[in-house]
Design a protein around this motif. Sequence first.
Motif, PDB file in Angstrom:
ATOM      1  N   LEU A 144       0.694  -1.374  -0.004  1.00 17.39           N
ATOM      2  CA  LEU A 144       0.091  -0.057   0.019  1.00 17.39           C
ATOM      3  C   LEU A 144       0.653   1.236  -0.009  1.00 17.39           C
ATOM      4  O   LEU A 144       1.948   1.643   0.879  1.00 17.39           O
ATOM      5  N   ILE A 145       0.510   2.337  -1.052  1.00 20.81           N
ATOM      6  CA  ILE A 145       1.455   3.452  -1.039  1.00 20.81           C
ATOM      7  C   ILE A 145       0.631   4.490  -0.530  1.00 20.81           C
ATOM      8  O   ILE A 145      -0.332   4.734  -0.489  1.00 20.81           O
ATOM      9  N   PHE A 146       1.209   5.122   0.671  1.00 17.69           N
ATOM     10  CA  PHE A 146       0.747   6.244   1.296  1.00 17.69           C
ATOM     11  C   PHE A 146       1.173   7.551   1.159  1.00 17.69           C
ATOM     12  O   PHE A 146       2.573   7.582   0.890  1.00 17.69           O
ATOM     13  N   PHE A 169       2.048   5.897  -9.497  1.00 19.79           N
ATOM     14  CA  PHE A 169       2.495   5.755 -10.691  1.00 19.79           C
ATOM     15  C   PHE A 169       4.205   6.305 -10.469  1.00 19.79           C
ATOM     16  O   PHE A 169       5.146   5.530 -11.102  1.00 19.79           O
ATOM     17  N   LYS A 170       4.399   7.434  -9.980  1.00 18.46           N
ATOM     18  CA  LYS A 170       5.813   7.939  -9.701  1.00 18.46           C
ATOM     19  C   LYS A 170       6.494   6.681  -8.795  1.00 18.46           C
ATOM     20  O   LYS A 170       7.835   6.616  -9.017  1.00 18.46           O
ATOM     21  N   ALA A 171       6.133   6.299  -7.915  1.00 15.83           N
ATOM     22  CA  ALA A 171       6.807   5.187  -7.074  1.00 15.83           C
ATOM     23  C   ALA A 171       6.984   4.080  -7.732  1.00 15.83           C
ATOM     24  O   ALA A 171       7.847   3.264  -7.541  1.00 15.83           O
ATOM     25  N   THR A 172       5.974   3.464  -8.517  1.00 17.10           N
ATOM     26  CA  THR A 172       5.874   2.025  -8.879  1.00 17.10           C
ATOM     27  C   THR A 172       6.119   1.959 -10.595  1.00 17.10           C
ATOM     28  O   THR A 172       6.566   0.857 -10.833  1.00 17.10           O
ATOM     29  N   GLY A 173       5.976   3.139 -11.172  1.00 12.76           N
ATOM     30  CA  GLY A 173       5.750   2.993 -12.465  1.00 12.76           C
ATOM     31  C   GLY A 173       4.592   2.133 -13.068  1.00 12.76           C
ATOM     32  O   GLY A 173       4.497   1.970 -14.261  1.00 12.76           O
ATOM     33  N   ALA A 174       3.495   2.037 -12.158  1.00  9.73           N
ATOM     34  CA  ALA A 174       2.425   1.157 -12.856  1.00  9.73           C
ATOM     35  C   ALA A 174       1.412   1.823 -12.074  1.00  9.73           C
ATOM     36  O   ALA A 174       1.280   2.514 -11.231  1.00  9.73           O
ATOM     37  N   PRO A 175      -0.019   1.455 -12.726  1.00  8.16           N
ATOM     38  CA  PRO A 175      -1.176   1.980 -12.321  1.00  8.16           C
ATOM     39  C   PRO A 175      -1.547   1.223 -10.874  1.00  8.16           C
ATOM     40  O   PRO A 175      -0.852   0.492 -10.512  1.00  8.16           O
ATOM     41  N   ARG A 176      -2.611   1.777  -9.891  1.00  6.36           N
ATOM     42  CA  ARG A 176      -2.789   1.109  -8.838  1.00  6.36           C
ATOM     43  C   ARG A 176      -3.250  -0.303  -8.961  1.00  6.36           C
ATOM     44  O   ARG A 176      -3.995  -0.724  -9.974  1.00  6.36           O
ATOM     45  N   GLY A 177      -3.184  -1.208  -8.322  1.00 10.49           N
ATOM     46  CA  GLY A 177      -3.344  -2.377  -8.028  1.00 10.49           C
ATOM     47  C   GLY A 177      -2.100  -3.357  -8.350  1.00 10.49           C
ATOM     48  O   GLY A 177      -2.274  -4.589  -8.433  1.00 10.49           O
ATOM     49  N   THR A 234       3.459 -10.927  -4.863  1.00  9.28           N
ATOM     50  CA  THR A 234       3.274  -9.310  -4.779  1.00  9.28           C
ATOM     51  C   THR A 234       3.305  -8.709  -6.061  1.00  9.28           C
ATOM     52  O   THR A 234       3.396  -9.352  -7.311  1.00  9.28           O
ATOM     53  N   GLY A 235       2.922  -7.554  -6.165  1.00  9.93           N
ATOM     54  CA  GLY A 235       2.729  -6.916  -7.552  1.00  9.93           C
ATOM     55  C   GLY A 235       4.043  -6.621  -8.145  1.00  9.93           C
ATOM     56  O   GLY A 235       5.027  -6.671  -7.254  1.00  9.93           O
ATOM     57  N   ALA A 236       4.080  -6.460  -9.325  1.00 10.58           N
ATOM     58  CA  ALA A 236       5.290  -6.486 -10.029  1.00 10.58           C
ATOM     59  C   ALA A 236       5.663  -5.227 -10.497  1.00 10.58           C
ATOM     60  O   ALA A 236       6.860  -4.895 -11.233  1.00 10.58           O
ATOM     61  N   ASN A 237       5.095  -4.053  -9.848  1.00 12.24           N
ATOM     62  CA  ASN A 237       5.454  -2.826 -10.398  1.00 12.24           C
ATOM     63  C   ASN A 237       5.342  -2.461 -11.909  1.00 12.24           C
ATOM     64  O   ASN A 237       5.849  -1.769 -12.648  1.00 12.24           O
ATOM     65  N   GLN A 238       4.351  -3.513 -12.460  1.00 13.76           N
ATOM     66  CA  GLN A 238       4.391  -3.176 -13.995  1.00 13.76           C
ATOM     67  C   GLN A 238       2.852  -3.644 -14.242  1.00 13.76           C
ATOM     68  O   GLN A 238       2.318  -4.880 -13.547  1.00 13.76           O
ATOM     69  N   GLU A 239       1.990  -2.997 -15.096  1.00 11.41           N
ATOM     70  CA  GLU A 239       0.858  -3.310 -15.289  1.00 11.41           C
ATOM     71  C   GLU A 239       0.374  -4.682 -15.697  1.00 11.41           C
ATOM     72  O   GLU A 239       1.121  -5.024 -16.673  1.00 11.41           O
ATOM     73  N   ASP A 240      -0.537  -5.345 -15.296  1.00  8.40           N
ATOM     74  CA  ASP A 240      -0.988  -6.712 -15.614  1.00  8.40           C
ATOM     75  C   ASP A 240       0.133  -7.740 -15.447  1.00  8.40           C
ATOM     76  O   ASP A 240       0.059  -8.999 -15.896  1.00  8.40           O
TER      77      ASP A 240
END
Length: 577
Positions: A283-285, A325-333, A358-364
């Motif tokens: 979770l990004i706060f 997006f700035k922190a992960t390079g990907a959209p929410r989720g 975990t999420g990959a910091n890449q969409e889909d």
Amino acid sequence: MRYSQMFLPTGREIPADAEIISHQLMIRAGLIRKLTSGIYSYLPLGYRVIRNVERIIREEMNKAGAQEVHLPMVQPIELWQESGRSEHYGTLLLKFLDRNKHQYCLGPTHEEVITDLVRNDVKTYRQLPLNLYQIQTKFRDELRPRFGLMRCREFGMKDAYSFDVDEAGAEKSYARMFAAYKNIFRRCGLRFRPVEADSGSIGGKYSHEFLVMADAGEDAMVFCDKCDYAANLEKAEVAAPEKKNIVGESFLPLESVHTPDVRTIEEVCSFLQIQPQQIVKTLIFAADGQAIAVLIRGDQEVNEIKVKNYLGVSEIALADDDMIFKATGAPRGFAGAVKIKCRVLADYSVMNMINFVTGANQEDYHLKNVNIGRDCSVESFADLRVVEENDVCPRCGGAIQFARGIEVGHVFKLGTKYSKAMKALYLDRDGREKIMIMGCYGIGIGRTAAASVEQNHDENGIIWPMPLAPYQVIITPVNVNEQSVMAAADNIYQSLSALNIDVILDDRDERAGVKFKDADLIGIPVRITVGQKNLASGNVEIRIRKTAVTSLCALDKVAAEVHQIIKEELDAASGQD
């Protein structure tokens, strides 16, 4: 008081907007009436209850060494700007301009006003310690006032403020107030529990809430079945797990998996055929405007207040899409800890996890077999989650239990939050300037009365504890048109009044059943029924509202018997720490 002369508009119908039992019964029993949203008038019976609460509070506060003052409800906004709370308090603070265009607010609390008062008149250590209290009207512009007196916009509060020369003195002041609060709520006849709490917008180092146990309570609390640990849900601690020695050979190869349109924990579990316990949520706060990632096991929930307190920031909220997006390079989720561009904290629930998803910091896309240390790093592990029913006590390892409670009081160790900002200084023995150490202590007056109703009622109405009852006794002549009945009822009335017992004589020309229903509805603790049949043998009937136990008593012993009943109940409630 004679019932025929009382302003006591009772009713049988449940008000449409009254959701909880205390609101329903206080309207039906003629205690309060709504003027507008979140603002109530106290009728005579209700105001007598309020005055009883205030009397108990005054007695215990005075006994604890506090001195009563009365501070203005209207406060200049400059004081709030000086403390830094003008904007932080938000829309709860009702601001307005006077005819000279000076800005003021209606006081929701009085930390600023009392600090200003003390800093102007207290100059040396010889004038400290000091504890000042008041019983005053407050106004908070609640977005959703509800539940009658439980969440009003205008309400009565007892607030006290202590000033000490050092931390040791402040601890003593806090302890005195803590003990005084236990005595107050015990004397009110309430079943309550002090719990560790977050200090919220008031601020300070630590605090305790006093919660009245009730199903209608807005506050969730946890407590231990073996020790005295108790805390509200916001503050409740989770014990740190034992750190396991994880061997690198058990790590599986990192694997990227295409997960189109899969964002939620439920969707990830279904797609990958795994359990939530195998997932780490990221979770990004936005913490004071900076991105912070918090890792937590998939079946757990982050406690934002714990994160805020751990970071020591003033504001925290879930980040918006741009910050994510700035922190992960990907959209929410699709956020994850691998190659993330911000600080990373982790809840204890993640500490011993290996090969998680975990999420990959890449969409889909998601990652399988992620391991901390090999694939990502964590700044620190901490207690950052909401406590659950299967957790153990952080103090003794006992079983944690959950309950609902109504907050009726709150004590805060403020420290120097206000005295530093507003320069409340004193000269010590050596002539050096020091900052006063503060505490503050609040009790909701109307809330306490409403909480008592939540705990003390049945299908027939309110059952007031003797210390809070608007009247202690009601005398009910069965037939007011029988001269001997009314003469006996009036004699009892005069005898009880002479003993300073608060008593109602129901002299209405109504059926006995109507009178009995009204007596039960308004909750008078003792009912004396005077009827021709019992009078023929020289007796009257005494009925205890709480137990519904009835007994016959000789006419010439009624006053002494009732006086003893009242004394025993008051003595039982007044046991002190």
